[in-house]
Structures are given as C-alpha cells and as structure tokens.
Design a protein around this motif. Structure first.
Motif, PDB file in Angstrom:
ATOM      1  N   GLN A   1      50.483  32.516 -31.771  1.00  0.00           N
ATOM      2  CA  GLN A   1      50.307  33.951 -31.985  1.00  0.00           C
ATOM      3  C   GLN A   1      49.363  34.159 -33.161  1.00  0.00           C
ATOM      4  O   GLN A   1      49.567  33.581 -34.231  1.00  0.00           O
ATOM      5  CB  GLN A   1      51.652  34.622 -32.267  1.00  0.00           C
ATOM      6  CG  GLN A   1      51.539  36.105 -32.634  1.00  0.00           C
ATOM      7  CD  GLN A   1      52.901  36.747 -32.862  1.00  0.00           C
ATOM      8  OE1 GLN A   1      53.539  37.223 -31.955  1.00  0.00           O
ATOM      9  NE2 GLN A   1      53.357  36.747 -34.112  1.00  0.00           N
ATOM     10  N   ILE A   2      48.350  34.980 -32.948  1.00  0.00           N
ATOM     11  CA  ILE A   2      47.419  35.345 -34.020  1.00  0.00           C
ATOM     12  C   ILE A   2      47.473  36.854 -34.212  1.00  0.00           C
ATOM     13  O   ILE A   2      47.436  37.610 -33.233  1.00  0.00           O
ATOM     14  CB  ILE A   2      45.978  34.918 -33.678  1.00  0.00           C
ATOM     15  CG1 ILE A   2      45.884  33.402 -33.531  1.00  0.00           C
ATOM     16  CG2 ILE A   2      45.004  35.406 -34.753  1.00  0.00           C
ATOM     17  CD1 ILE A   2      44.525  32.933 -33.049  1.00  0.00           C
ATOM     18  N   PHE A   3      47.566  37.300 -35.456  1.00  0.00           N
ATOM     19  CA  PHE A   3      47.510  38.725 -35.754  1.00  0.00           C
ATOM     20  C   PHE A   3      46.245  39.006 -36.545  1.00  0.00           C
ATOM     21  O   PHE A   3      46.038  38.460 -37.635  1.00  0.00           O
ATOM     22  CB  PHE A   3      48.720  39.158 -36.572  1.00  0.00           C
ATOM     23  CG  PHE A   3      48.696  40.625 -36.947  1.00  0.00           C
ATOM     24  CD1 PHE A   3      48.933  41.600 -35.995  1.00  0.00           C
ATOM     25  CD2 PHE A   3      48.424  41.028 -38.248  1.00  0.00           C
ATOM     26  CE1 PHE A   3      48.916  42.948 -36.320  1.00  0.00           C
ATOM     27  CE2 PHE A   3      48.394  42.366 -38.588  1.00  0.00           C
ATOM     28  CZ  PHE A   3      48.648  43.333 -37.626  1.00  0.00           C
ATOM     29  N   GLY A   4      45.385  39.843 -35.970  1.00  0.00           N
ATOM     30  CA  GLY A   4      44.173  40.264 -36.657  1.00  0.00           C
ATOM     31  C   GLY A   4      44.263  41.732 -37.023  1.00  0.00           C
ATOM     32  O   GLY A   4      44.844  42.530 -36.274  1.00  0.00           O
ATOM     33  N   LYS A   5      43.707  42.100 -38.153  1.00  0.00           N
ATOM     34  CA  LYS A   5      43.851  43.480 -38.612  1.00  0.00           C
ATOM     35  C   LYS A   5      42.613  43.946 -39.357  1.00  0.00           C
ATOM     36  O   LYS A   5      41.825  43.159 -39.882  1.00  0.00           O
ATOM     37  CB  LYS A   5      45.064  43.596 -39.533  1.00  0.00           C
ATOM     38  CG  LYS A   5      44.965  42.741 -40.795  1.00  0.00           C
ATOM     39  CD  LYS A   5      46.281  42.696 -41.545  1.00  0.00           C
ATOM     40  CE  LYS A   5      46.194  41.716 -42.726  1.00  0.00           C
ATOM     41  NZ  LYS A   5      47.497  41.542 -43.392  1.00  0.00           N
ATOM     42  N   SER A   6      42.459  45.263 -39.364  1.00  0.00           N
ATOM     43  CA  SER A   6      41.438  45.919 -40.173  1.00  0.00           C
ATOM     44  C   SER A   6      42.019  47.229 -40.669  1.00  0.00           C
ATOM     45  O   SER A   6      42.400  48.085 -39.864  1.00  0.00           O
ATOM     46  CB  SER A   6      40.164  46.187 -39.364  1.00  0.00           C
ATOM     47  OG  SER A   6      39.287  47.042 -40.074  1.00  0.00           O
TER      48      SER A   6
ATOM     49  N   THR B   1      52.362  40.151 -42.694  1.00  0.00           N
ATOM     50  CA  THR B   1      52.951  40.183 -44.035  1.00  0.00           C
ATOM     51  C   THR B   1      52.554  41.446 -44.802  1.00  0.00           C
ATOM     52  O   THR B   1      53.014  41.666 -45.923  1.00  0.00           O
ATOM     53  CB  THR B   1      52.533  38.949 -44.849  1.00  0.00           C
ATOM     54  OG1 THR B   1      51.105  38.880 -44.891  1.00  0.00           O
ATOM     55  CG2 THR B   1      53.089  37.677 -44.222  1.00  0.00           C
ATOM     56  N   LYS B   2      51.703  42.271 -44.189  1.00  0.00           N
ATOM     57  CA  LYS B   2      51.289  43.553 -44.772  1.00  0.00           C
ATOM     58  C   LYS B   2      51.296  44.618 -43.681  1.00  0.00           C
ATOM     59  O   LYS B   2      51.070  44.324 -42.513  1.00  0.00           O
ATOM     60  CB  LYS B   2      49.872  43.462 -45.372  1.00  0.00           C
ATOM     61  CG  LYS B   2      49.716  42.435 -46.479  1.00  0.00           C
ATOM     62  CD  LYS B   2      50.344  42.893 -47.776  1.00  0.00           C
ATOM     63  CE  LYS B   2      50.062  41.883 -48.893  1.00  0.00           C
ATOM     64  NZ  LYS B   2      50.721  42.277 -50.169  1.00  0.00           N
ATOM     65  N   ILE B   3      51.534  45.850 -44.069  1.00  0.00           N
ATOM     66  CA  ILE B   3      51.501  46.977 -43.131  1.00  0.00           C
ATOM     67  C   ILE B   3      50.068  47.460 -42.941  1.00  0.00           C
ATOM     68  O   ILE B   3      49.299  47.579 -43.898  1.00  0.00           O
ATOM     69  CB  ILE B   3      52.367  48.139 -43.660  1.00  0.00           C
ATOM     70  CG1 ILE B   3      53.847  47.856 -43.413  1.00  0.00           C
ATOM     71  CG2 ILE B   3      51.988  49.456 -42.997  1.00  0.00           C
ATOM     72  CD1 ILE B   3      54.310  48.098 -41.992  1.00  0.00           C
ATOM     73  N   VAL B   4      49.702  47.735 -41.690  1.00  0.00           N
ATOM     74  CA  VAL B   4      48.443  48.404 -41.373  1.00  0.00           C
ATOM     75  C   VAL B   4      48.794  49.816 -40.954  1.00  0.00           C
ATOM     76  O   VAL B   4      49.289  50.051 -39.850  1.00  0.00           O
ATOM     77  CB  VAL B   4      47.687  47.674 -40.242  1.00  0.00           C
ATOM     78  CG1 VAL B   4      46.379  48.400 -39.933  1.00  0.00           C
ATOM     79  CG2 VAL B   4      47.432  46.227 -40.603  1.00  0.00           C
ATOM     80  N   GLU B   5      48.575  50.770 -41.824  1.00  0.00           N
ATOM     81  CA  GLU B   5      49.044  52.136 -41.591  1.00  0.00           C
ATOM     82  C   GLU B   5      48.087  52.959 -40.728  1.00  0.00           C
ATOM     83  O   GLU B   5      48.527  53.702 -39.854  1.00  0.00           O
ATOM     84  CB  GLU B   5      49.291  52.845 -42.927  1.00  0.00           C
ATOM     85  CG  GLU B   5      50.470  52.275 -43.709  1.00  0.00           C
ATOM     86  CD  GLU B   5      50.789  53.102 -44.926  1.00  0.00           C
ATOM     87  OE1 GLU B   5      49.896  53.846 -45.402  1.00  0.00           O
ATOM     88  OE2 GLU B   5      51.941  53.017 -45.406  1.00  0.00           O
ATOM     89  N   LYS B   6      46.787  52.879 -40.987  1.00  0.00           N
ATOM     90  CA  LYS B   6      45.845  53.770 -40.305  1.00  0.00           C
ATOM     91  C   LYS B   6      44.687  53.034 -39.633  1.00  0.00           C
ATOM     92  O   LYS B   6      43.826  53.679 -39.040  1.00  0.00           O
ATOM     93  CB  LYS B   6      45.280  54.786 -41.308  1.00  0.00           C
ATOM     94  CG  LYS B   6      46.333  55.728 -41.884  1.00  0.00           C
ATOM     95  CD  LYS B   6      45.717  56.713 -42.859  1.00  0.00           C
ATOM     96  CE  LYS B   6      46.787  57.648 -43.427  1.00  0.00           C
ATOM     97  NZ  LYS B   6      46.218  58.620 -44.405  1.00  0.00           N
ATOM     98  N   GLY B   7      44.663  51.738 -39.707  1.00  0.00           N
ATOM     99  CA  GLY B   7      43.560  50.989 -39.134  1.00  0.00           C
ATOM    100  C   GLY B   7      43.861  50.506 -37.732  1.00  0.00           C
ATOM    101  O   GLY B   7      44.247  51.286 -36.851  1.00  0.00           O
ATOM    102  N   VAL B   8      43.727  49.199 -37.526  1.00  0.00           N
ATOM    103  CA  VAL B   8      43.980  48.624 -36.212  1.00  0.00           C
ATOM    104  C   VAL B   8      44.532  47.217 -36.382  1.00  0.00           C
ATOM    105  O   VAL B   8      44.115  46.471 -37.267  1.00  0.00           O
ATOM    106  CB  VAL B   8      42.688  48.605 -35.355  1.00  0.00           C
ATOM    107  CG1 VAL B   8      41.599  47.762 -36.004  1.00  0.00           C
ATOM    108  CG2 VAL B   8      42.987  48.123 -33.940  1.00  0.00           C
TER     109      VAL B   8
END
Length: 351
Positions: free
Chosen positions: A3-8, A61-68
């Motif tokens: 599993q990979i989680f990518g975020k911006s 390990t961090k919340i992404v509130e308004k991104g993707v």
C-alpha cells in the motif's frame, strides 16, 4: 501486497502520485473544488486501472485537510471497481454488477474485502451490497463522502456507491470496528414520532427527544450538537451497538446522521478512555497478524474533531502507524459489513 499513500496538501495530483507505479487499485480522496478534475486526471495518468474516489480528508501519519490523497494497492493484489447507481431509489437494480464482480475475483472470507465510498442512503446501500457479499462471507469496510458525489473508473456519479473488491494474493484480510463509547448508566429509550427519510427522532419513551436529552445531561439547546461528541445515542443491533450522532435540533425533535425507526431501542452512550481503547485495537490486530502489509481505515469526522480538540489526533495517527503502512479516509459515516454507524472507526488489515 503493498500500500502506498501519496498526498499533496495544495491539491497537486501529480505530486500526490509521484511515488506510485504499476498500481492494481487506486482510491482517490479529494476536495470539493478539485474532485472532478482530479478524477479525470487520475484516469489519464493511470488509464484502465480500477479506481474509486470521493470527497473527503485523508491521512497517513498526517492529515490532508484540503488537498488530495491517493491510496494505491500493488504487488500481489487483484481488484475490480464498479458502481451501483440510484441508491436513493433502488440500488438493487444494479446488483448484477456486484454479483458478476464477486464471481470474477473469486474472493473468499480469508483473502478478500469490499471497500466502498457512498454518496448517501447508506443503510439501504449496505443492506443491498451485503446481500451479495454474505454468500461468500466477504467483509465490507467503507464510508460516506461529501457533496453527494463519488467516482469509479474515471467517471463521476451522483446518488451512487462506488466499490472495490480487493483480493490479497499473499495472505489474509480482516475487518475491524472500533467503538470508543459505552452505555451511560441505565438510560434506555423506545423511539417514536420518527421521520425515517430525514433521520428525525421526535420522542423518546413518549417525551420530546430534545427535552429528554437536555434533562439527562443538563445542557442547553445550543450545546446539544457538540455534546454528541461525548454523549451520542446507541442503536441496539443484536449484540452490537451502532452509534447514532446528533446533527441538529429541530423544534422538540432531534435530527441525526443515521436513520432511527419507530420502536427502535436506543441507549445513551458516554465517551470512554479512547487512548486505552485505541491501544486495545492495535494490540488485537498485532495478536491476529504476525505480519501486517497494510491497514486502510475510515474514521468519522466527529472522531477527527474530538481527537483534534483534545490534541490527540497526531498521537492517534502515530499509534496506528505502529502497525505498519496505515492510511485512510475521514468519513461522514462508517460502514462495517451491513452496518452503517457514526463516530466509529472501521478498518481492514492486509497480511
């Protein structure tokens, strides 16, 4: 499996998927302004890869509130994604799609899970979906997205549920549900004067629902909607208790986030020692799995708000991260098999 989680955090999808290659399944969690563009772009980057998506916050390990945020499964996973439409009217009309997908993936209780993102009418949707899954004893974990929209395989749908059937070719899967509440003393009610369509409870034990709640907890009318963080209702479902969050006051009635029917038995709940309960969940998972490849979870928005107010959210994500690769969605309702619950956490663990 992997599993990979990518975020911006600023909504740059190309940045979010930079570390993803050869995915077998993609799950998109975007913001309301960019959702449709992100769905289209994700399909262009990974054409033909099964995908589901919704509007909502995400995390590792961090919340992404308004991104993707994008979750990708690869390396030893087979998956299929699809959608049931018109869920507010007749989701069973499209049940043949799910039946064909379950047969095609040849899943079983030990190695397959269904993950769903729903736009609403969750209780009816889950009953419909689980009528198929229970024949193979396949578990379901999922949640409700925002704005009444979901996506499947690069297309946007309203009034629908997007689902992915995921088969772990390298080990087991198991679903869990975490409840951080317990019954408050002996408060037990029979609901009446309900409006099922609008999730309204008019009376409890024959008295106005608003007044009953206020009298027990000694709160003002204005405090009711925030007090539900500490004291939601619980709907008895066999040996289980499904949490019912209060949305707003409507005259002498209470509007909730899930349906309550006339003659349903409700109890009043109170917040437990959530740190200890989270640690118990982690301990149970570790006892069940000597090796964890991934954990995908759905946390209620109200849990996110409660944990954030109590300065626990970051600690919580760190604790869950001890299990291994952990990622998930902040939902507006949580799904566990055929149950639609509030203020809970559901997750699936992959060996």
């Amino acid at each position: 499996m992997r599993q990979i989680f990518g975020k911006s955090h600023n909504g740059n999808l190309k940045e979010a998927v930079r570390g993803i290659s050869n995915p077998q399944l993609l799950m998109l969690m975007s913001n309301s302004d960019q959702f449709e563009a992100h769905v289209k772009e994700l399909e262009e980057i990974f054409p033909g890869v099964p995908s589901i998506g919704c509007i909502g916050m995400s995390y590792d390990t961090k919340i992404v509130e308004k991104g993707v945020g994008v979750v990708a499964f690869s390396d030893g996973v087979s998956a299929v994604a699809n959608v049931l439409e018109k869920v507010s009217v007749m989701p069973v009309r499209y049940i043949e799609r799910l039946e064909k997908d379950v047969n095609s993936i040849r899943g079983s209780h030990n190695d397959t899970v269904c993950i769903d993102f729903c736009s609403g009418n969750d209780a009816c949707v889950l009953t419909t979906i689980y009528s198929v899954l229970k024949r193979r004893d396949i578990s379901l974990v999922g949640g409700t997205g925002d704005a009444g929209k979901v996506s499947a395989n690069g297309r946007i749908y309203e009034d629908a549920v997007a689902y992915a059937l995921v088969k772990n070719q390298g080990g087991r899967v198991k679903a869990y549900k975490e409840n951080i509440y317990h019954q408050m003393r002996n408060h037990r009610f029979i609901a009446s004067q309900t409006d099922k369509a609008n999730y309204v409870i008019g009376a409890l034990n024959g008295k106005p629902a608003r007044q009953v709640y206020q009298d027990i907890l000694h709160v003002t009318e204005q405090e009711i909607t925030t007090r539900t963080f500490q004291n939601p209702f619980g709907k008895l479902n066999g040996d289980d208790t499904c949490i019912v969050s209060i949305k707003e006051v409507k005259g002498d009635a209470l509007t909730c986030f899930r349906q309550v029917n006339d003659s349903d038995v409700l109890v009043l709940l109170e917040l437990g020692d959530y740190r200890a309960i989270v640690n118990d969940t982690i301990r149970t998972i570790k006892q069940d799995f000597s090796r964890v490849s991934a954990v995908f979870s759905v946390n209620c928005l109200f849990r996110y708000l409660l944990f954030t107010q109590n300065n626990y959210m970051q600690e919580y994500l760190n604790e869950m991260g001890r299990l291994g690769n952990h990622a998930g969605l902040v939902g507006y309702g949580e799904h566990y098999n055929n149950r639609f619950v509030n203020q809970s956490m559901t997750c699936v663990v992959f060996e």
